[in-house]
Design an enzyme around this catalytic site. Sequence first.
Site, mmCIF file in Angstrom:
data_model
loop_
_atom_site.group_PDB
_atom_site.id
_atom_site.type_symbol
_atom_site.label_atom_id
_atom_site.label_comp_id
_atom_site.label_asym_id
_atom_site.label_seq_id
_atom_site.Cartn_x
_atom_site.Cartn_y
_atom_site.Cartn_z
ATOM 1 N N CYS A 252 5.823 -3.648 6.463
ATOM 2 C CA CYS A 252 6.643 -3.296 5.313
ATOM 3 C C CYS A 252 6.431 -1.816 4.979
ATOM 4 O O CYS A 252 5.300 -1.356 5.033
ATOM 5 C CB CYS A 252 6.227 -4.178 4.143
ATOM 6 S SG CYS A 252 7.058 -3.754 2.628
ATOM 7 N N PRO A 253 7.453 -1.047 4.668
ATOM 8 C CA PRO A 253 8.855 -1.482 4.468
ATOM 9 C C PRO A 253 9.733 -1.248 5.694
ATOM 10 O O PRO A 253 10.953 -1.334 5.579
ATOM 11 C CB PRO A 253 9.313 -0.573 3.329
ATOM 12 C CG PRO A 253 8.612 0.725 3.634
ATOM 13 C CD PRO A 253 7.261 0.335 4.246
#
Length: 81
Positions: free
Chosen positions: A20-21
């Site tokens: 992430c992200p």
Amino acid sequence: MHAGAEMDVQKELDTRGLNCPLPILKAKKALADMNSGDVLKVVATDPGSMRDFQAFARQTGNELVEQTSANDEFVHYLRRR
């Protein structure tokens, strides 16, 4: 739709190994190039991606059609709004 059903997927993204992200950012970029109603399949290894894609769908209005997980892989199907 149940798991294992053949879904009409227009584009597939492999984000394995990315945290992430990055999977979300790559999905966002891919969806921008797709037509309304097209389905994007995203394969990820980040467990947080399950929650991330749910939030992403809510925030962007793209439909999260299905999420599956098997063998430490998380698969997300998004339909472009």
